[in-house]
Design a protein around this motif. Structure first.
Motif, short mmCIF file in Angstrom:
data_model
loop_
_atom_site.label_atom_id
_atom_site.label_comp_id
_atom_site.label_asym_id
_atom_site.label_seq_id
_atom_site.Cartn_x
_atom_site.Cartn_y
_atom_site.Cartn_z
N ASP A 45 0.57 -1.22 0.45
CA ASP A 45 0.63 -0.37 0.31
C ASP A 45 0.88 1.19 0.25
N LYS A 46 2.35 1.61 0.86
CA LYS A 46 2.75 1.90 1.05
C LYS A 46 3.34 3.19 -0.74
N ILE A 47 3.72 1.92 -1.11
CA ILE A 47 4.86 1.84 -2.34
C ILE A 47 3.89 2.31 -3.05
N GLN A 48 2.58 1.52 -2.71
CA GLN A 48 1.35 2.32 -4.20
C GLN A 48 1.05 3.57 -4.17
N LYS A 49 1.11 4.51 -3.24
CA LYS A 49 0.90 5.21 -3.15
C LYS A 49 1.23 6.23 -3.29
N ASP A 50 2.95 5.98 -3.96
CA ASP A 50 3.68 7.09 -4.61
C ASP A 50 3.59 7.84 -4.96
N GLU A 51 3.83 9.14 -4.94
CA GLU A 51 2.86 9.47 -6.61
C GLU A 51 4.21 9.34 -7.90
N ASN A 52 5.07 9.10 -7.56
CA ASN A 52 5.65 8.59 -8.58
C ASN A 52 5.23 6.75 -9.28
N TYR A 53 4.71 6.09 -8.39
CA TYR A 53 3.82 5.22 -9.19
C TYR A 53 3.74 4.74 -10.42
N ILE A 54 3.37 4.21 -11.36
CA ILE A 54 3.10 3.84 -12.75
C ILE A 54 2.46 2.51 -12.45
N LYS A 55 1.26 2.11 -13.25
CA LYS A 55 1.04 1.36 -13.54
C LYS A 55 1.51 0.56 -14.61
N LEU A 56 1.36 -1.19 -14.27
CA LEU A 56 2.16 -1.95 -15.90
C LEU A 56 1.07 -1.41 -17.12
N GLU A 57 -0.11 -1.58 -16.83
CA GLU A 57 -0.59 -0.26 -18.39
C GLU A 57 -0.29 0.28 -18.19
N ASP A 58 0.02 0.78 -17.97
CA ASP A 58 0.25 2.68 -18.28
C ASP A 58 1.96 2.41 -18.99
#
Length: 242
Positions: A45-58
């Motif tokens: 959850d902490k990683i996914q909330k990072d502002e630079n987190y990017i989805k695999l589909e993107d």
């Protein structure tokens, strides 16, 4: 005489089994202590909330293909560990008498990035703990999300963690805009960012990129013609000015 030899062999196997069992137990304890300290869901959850987190589909397919090709070519065809990959790495390293390949899967590397980066940990026990954690990761999140976590947590050098930070830092563009040339360069850096970061040694970065390109040809992600064009592009490549 043959009976004595057989008994000695059986005794050795029992001793090895006992030692191995103790080793696995201690490695599991390292894993259990890590999970008890911070749950896997809280870490993710902490990683996914990072502002630079990017989805695999993107991310461009070329980048995903490049990462899998050079880091874990059988990623979608094995479990948390890859016995074939481990055997291949051992053979390659022995043949060349130097460490050229590791046997860790992408899932194991994510487990390490999330929990086991301390240099004070026993490396062998940590490897065992990584397997248990990698199994939890794949069971709880699946292959696609684990790959997504991988590209968002790996270190690229120069203080950049994750493909979005690294793309913006090195190439001055978002990760979603990576070209095939960009993708093959970025996929090669995390193997040894202190050596392959283009700001550290461009020659080594380009050499590593050629390795990525060759694995993509071997794994049929790109054609030899595409590979030749990419290698030719290296002659004119320069990092964007800051």
């Amino acid at each position: 005489m043959k009976k004595w030899i057989l008994r000695i062999v059986l005794l050795l196997l029992v001793v090895i089994g006992i030692i191995g069992g103790i080793f696995v137990y201690n490695g599991h304890q390292v894993y259990q202590d890590a999970i008890n300290a911070v749950s896997l869901s809280d870490k993710v959850d902490k990683i996914q909330k990072d502002e630079n987190y990017i989805k695999l589909e993107d991310l461009p397919k070329d980048y995903k293909d490049a990462v899998i090709s050079v880091e874990d070519r059988r990623y979608y065809n094995h479990g948390p560990i890859d016995l074939i990959g481990i055997s291949r790495a051992i053979f390659t390293n022995l043949k060349n008498q130097q460490f050229l390949e590791g046997g860790s899967t992408i899932s194991q590397q994510v487990a390490k990035n999330l929990y086991f980066v301390s240099p004070n940990e026993n490396a062998a026990l940590r490897k065992v703990a990584e397997v248990f954690m990698a199994n939890d990761l794949e069971n709880a999140y699946g292959k696609d999300t684990v790959l997504e976590l991988y590209v968002n947590t790996i270190y690229f050098g120069d203080g950049y963690y994750g493909i979005q930070e690294a793309s913006q830092g090195y190439l001055k563009k978002d990760a979603k805009d990576l070209t095939l040339f960009d993708a093959t360069m970025m996929a090669g850096i995390p193997n040894a960012p202190s050596a392959y970061a283009p700001t550290v040694n461009m020659d080594l970065a380009l050499s590593r990129q050629r390795k990525v390109i060759s694995t993509m040809v071997e794994n049929k992600y790109i054609s030899q013609e595409q590979a030749d064009k990419l290698i030719k592009q290296q002659d004119d490549f320069k990092l964007p000015k800051k």
